[in-house]
Scaffold this motif. Sequence first.
Motif, PDB file in Angstrom:
ATOM      1  N   ASP A   1      -9.520   7.522   1.444  1.00 32.56           N
ATOM      2  CA  ASP A   1      -9.916   7.444   0.039  1.00 32.56           C
ATOM      3  C   ASP A   1      -9.098   6.351  -0.656  1.00 32.56           C
ATOM      4  O   ASP A   1      -7.866   6.318  -0.550  1.00 32.56           O
ATOM      5  N   TRP A   2      -9.804   5.503  -1.366  1.00 33.24           N
ATOM      6  CA  TRP A   2      -9.165   4.357  -2.019  1.00 33.24           C
ATOM      7  C   TRP A   2      -9.172   4.560  -3.536  1.00 33.24           C
ATOM      8  O   TRP A   2     -10.160   4.973  -4.125  1.00 33.24           O
ATOM      9  N   LEU A   3      -8.053   4.264  -4.157  1.00 36.26           N
ATOM     10  CA  LEU A   3      -7.931   4.342  -5.611  1.00 36.26           C
ATOM     11  C   LEU A   3      -8.022   2.929  -6.165  1.00 36.26           C
ATOM     12  O   LEU A   3      -7.114   2.114  -5.958  1.00 36.26           O
ATOM     13  N   GLY A   4      -9.112   2.615  -6.829  1.00 36.33           N
ATOM     14  CA  GLY A   4      -9.330   1.249  -7.311  1.00 36.33           C
ATOM     15  C   GLY A   4      -9.752   1.219  -8.756  1.00 36.33           C
ATOM     16  O   GLY A   4      -9.520   2.155  -9.516  1.00 36.33           O
ATOM     17  N   GLY A   5     -10.389   0.112  -9.110  1.00 33.71           N
ATOM     18  CA  GLY A   5     -10.879  -0.047 -10.472  1.00 33.71           C
ATOM     19  C   GLY A   5     -10.063  -0.965 -11.336  1.00 33.71           C
ATOM     20  O   GLY A   5     -10.257  -1.036 -12.543  1.00 33.71           O
ATOM     21  N   ARG A   6      -9.092  -1.699 -10.734  1.00 31.16           N
ATOM     22  CA  ARG A   6      -8.320  -2.641 -11.542  1.00 31.16           C
ATOM     23  C   ARG A   6      -9.221  -3.755 -12.043  1.00 31.16           C
ATOM     24  O   ARG A   6     -10.274  -4.025 -11.468  1.00 31.16           O
ATOM     25  N   PRO A   7      -8.811  -4.409 -13.114  1.00 35.84           N
ATOM     26  CA  PRO A   7      -9.632  -5.521 -13.626  1.00 35.84           C
ATOM     27  C   PRO A   7      -9.942  -6.535 -12.534  1.00 35.84           C
ATOM     28  O   PRO A   7      -9.071  -6.923 -11.759  1.00 35.84           O
ATOM     29  N   GLY A   8     -11.198  -6.942 -12.458  1.00 35.21           N
ATOM     30  CA  GLY A   8     -11.595  -7.932 -11.461  1.00 35.21           C
ATOM     31  C   GLY A   8     -11.935  -7.337 -10.110  1.00 35.21           C
ATOM     32  O   GLY A   8     -12.211  -8.061  -9.157  1.00 35.21           O
ATOM     33  N   ALA A   9     -11.933  -6.008  -9.997  1.00 35.60           N
ATOM     34  CA  ALA A   9     -12.165  -5.381  -8.698  1.00 35.60           C
ATOM     35  C   ALA A   9     -13.562  -4.790  -8.573  1.00 35.60           C
ATOM     36  O   ALA A   9     -13.792  -3.923  -7.751  1.00 35.60           O
ATOM     37  N   ALA A  10     -14.502  -5.231  -9.395  1.00 37.83           N
ATOM     38  CA  ALA A  10     -15.864  -4.710  -9.329  1.00 37.83           C
ATOM     39  C   ALA A  10     -16.475  -5.003  -7.964  1.00 37.83           C
ATOM     40  O   ALA A  10     -16.280  -6.063  -7.388  1.00 37.83           O
ATOM     41  N   GLY A  11     -17.230  -4.043  -7.446  1.00 40.23           N
ATOM     42  CA  GLY A  11     -17.874  -4.223  -6.145  1.00 40.23           C
ATOM     43  C   GLY A  11     -16.933  -4.012  -4.984  1.00 40.23           C
ATOM     44  O   GLY A  11     -17.184  -4.480  -3.877  1.00 40.23           O
ATOM     45  N   GLY A  12     -15.845  -3.306  -5.220  1.00 39.39           N
ATOM     46  CA  GLY A  12     -14.876  -3.071  -4.161  1.00 39.39           C
ATOM     47  C   GLY A  12     -13.743  -4.076  -4.198  1.00 39.39           C
ATOM     48  O   GLY A  12     -13.849  -5.139  -4.809  1.00 39.39           O
TER      49      GLY A  12
ATOM     50  N   LEU B   1       0.838  -1.196   0.000  1.00 38.03           N
ATOM     51  CA  LEU B   1       0.000   0.000   0.000  1.00 38.03           C
ATOM     52  C   LEU B   1       0.872   1.244   0.000  1.00 38.03           C
ATOM     53  O   LEU B   1       1.937   1.279   0.629  1.00 38.03           O
ATOM     54  N   CYS B   2       0.426   2.275  -0.705  1.00 36.41           N
ATOM     55  CA  CYS B   2       1.217   3.504  -0.763  1.00 36.41           C
ATOM     56  C   CYS B   2       0.289   4.715  -0.928  1.00 36.41           C
ATOM     57  O   CYS B   2      -0.886   4.588  -1.309  1.00 36.41           O
ATOM     58  N   ALA B   3       0.842   5.889  -0.651  1.00 35.60           N
ATOM     59  CA  ALA B   3       0.113   7.150  -0.817  1.00 35.60           C
ATOM     60  C   ALA B   3       1.134   8.272  -0.945  1.00 35.60           C
ATOM     61  O   ALA B   3       2.313   8.120  -0.587  1.00 35.60           O
TER      62      ALA B   3
ATOM     63  N   CYS C   1      -2.481   8.614  -7.577  1.00 32.10           N
ATOM     64  CA  CYS C   1      -1.868   8.412  -6.266  1.00 32.10           C
ATOM     65  C   CYS C   1      -0.797   9.463  -5.996  1.00 32.10           C
ATOM     66  O   CYS C   1      -0.748  10.068  -4.923  1.00 32.10           O
ATOM     67  N   VAL C   2       0.067   9.700  -6.973  1.00 29.65           N
ATOM     68  CA  VAL C   2       1.124  10.703  -6.813  1.00 29.65           C
ATOM     69  C   VAL C   2       0.530  12.093  -6.617  1.00 29.65           C
ATOM     70  O   VAL C   2       1.070  12.927  -5.873  1.00 29.65           O
ATOM     71  N   ALA C   3      -0.611  12.347  -7.254  1.00 31.35           N
ATOM     72  CA  ALA C   3      -1.262  13.659  -7.136  1.00 31.35           C
ATOM     73  C   ALA C   3      -2.001  13.832  -5.815  1.00 31.35           C
ATOM     74  O   ALA C   3      -2.550  14.909  -5.560  1.00 31.35           O
ATOM     75  N   GLY C   4      -2.034  12.774  -4.966  1.00 33.62           N
ATOM     76  CA  GLY C   4      -2.616  12.916  -3.640  1.00 33.62           C
ATOM     77  C   GLY C   4      -4.094  12.607  -3.541  1.00 33.62           C
ATOM     78  O   GLY C   4      -4.754  13.060  -2.598  1.00 33.62           O
ATOM     79  N   TRP C   5      -4.625  11.823  -4.470  1.00 34.64           N
ATOM     80  CA  TRP C   5      -6.048  11.508  -4.447  1.00 34.64           C
ATOM     81  C   TRP C   5      -6.410  10.444  -3.423  1.00 34.64           C
ATOM     82  O   TRP C   5      -7.576  10.322  -3.052  1.00 34.64           O
ATOM     83  N   GLY C   6      -5.450   9.619  -3.002  1.00 29.94           N
ATOM     84  CA  GLY C   6      -5.784   8.592  -2.033  1.00 29.94           C
ATOM     85  C   GLY C   6      -4.721   7.516  -1.933  1.00 29.94           C
ATOM     86  O   GLY C   6      -3.572   7.717  -2.340  1.00 29.94           O
ATOM     87  N   ILE C   7      -5.115   6.373  -1.365  1.00 28.10           N
ATOM     88  CA  ILE C   7      -4.212   5.248  -1.137  1.00 28.10           C
ATOM     89  C   ILE C   7      -4.386   4.226  -2.258  1.00 28.10           C
ATOM     90  O   ILE C   7      -5.502   3.950  -2.697  1.00 28.10           O
ATOM     91  N   SER C   8      -3.271   3.672  -2.698  1.00 25.85           N
ATOM     92  CA  SER C   8      -3.313   2.681  -3.765  1.00 25.85           C
ATOM     93  C   SER C   8      -2.331   1.553  -3.434  1.00 25.85           C
ATOM     94  O   SER C   8      -1.795   1.489  -2.314  1.00 25.85           O
TER      95      SER C   8
END
Length: 305
Positions: free
Chosen positions: A186-197, A163-165, A230-237
Amino acid sequence: MDQFKRMAIFAEVVATGSLTAAARQLGMTPSAVSQHLRQLEQSLGLALLHRSTRRLTLTEAGERYHAGCAAMVAAARSAEQSLARLRDEPEGELRLAAPIGFGGLLANALAPLRDHPRLSLRLLLDDAVIDLIAARVDIALRVGALADSTLVARKLGSMKRQLCAAPSYLAERGWPAKAQDLLSHDWLGGRPGAAGGELLELQGPGGEQETVRMEGRVQATQVTALHALCVAGWGISIVVSDDDRRALADGRLLPVLPGWHLPDLPVYAITPRRGEQPAKVRHALDLLAAWFNKPRPADTRISVA
């Protein structure tokens, strides 16, 4: 098919000049060669050879027919030689599909393929799963659990995750001290297979287990976009790419919950068919396996997405 065989035998008789020499070359008896020639002449209704005790000579019909027979044999041999090269030496086009974050990995792992001038490489980099058959893919690299299929999977290695931020985000929102603290971030998501959290299964420094389901405030389907966010400070990834690793090394990203570990994700090479593979596929698979099994410092993370 018998007719093609007889045509090949006829071409060999003409090439060697005698039934005996042709029989020896073909691994047959002279009488069997003679019988095939008689059957060929009967099927054509024409004599192809003048036979004498000392020599064989072509009739006019034999001269005309031999040109086609010899061309057929030459084409068959050329086809066999071409397949032999494909089997024994990497050549042709190697089509390899992988997530976008694999670009740097593939450039390094497959570097020895540069030494094969008859081989070209086509990389299909996409975080979406590609249909191997439709896209004529030779090898696809995939991460995580695999769905049941008729495709052939070979495990290459595993991917370590962290995990990083960005420092700016952590300065504003504070540092998570335990796994459950992530739920207020705040979580940065949306990778393939990550639907529904995304379900994070974390192991603490004392061996304790925590499971947290993270709903993404911002979602992106490409690791390059997640890195920029993530680098721009939107959240944790999660560290998954070369860009992330460089950002961690130079301080643009910081490790979050460094004492907690996410389980490694397996990395597989998928091929669409079983059985013998052409040399280009065998060489590429061996190079990828060697790269993943190469010893690395303990803090080095395999960079894939």
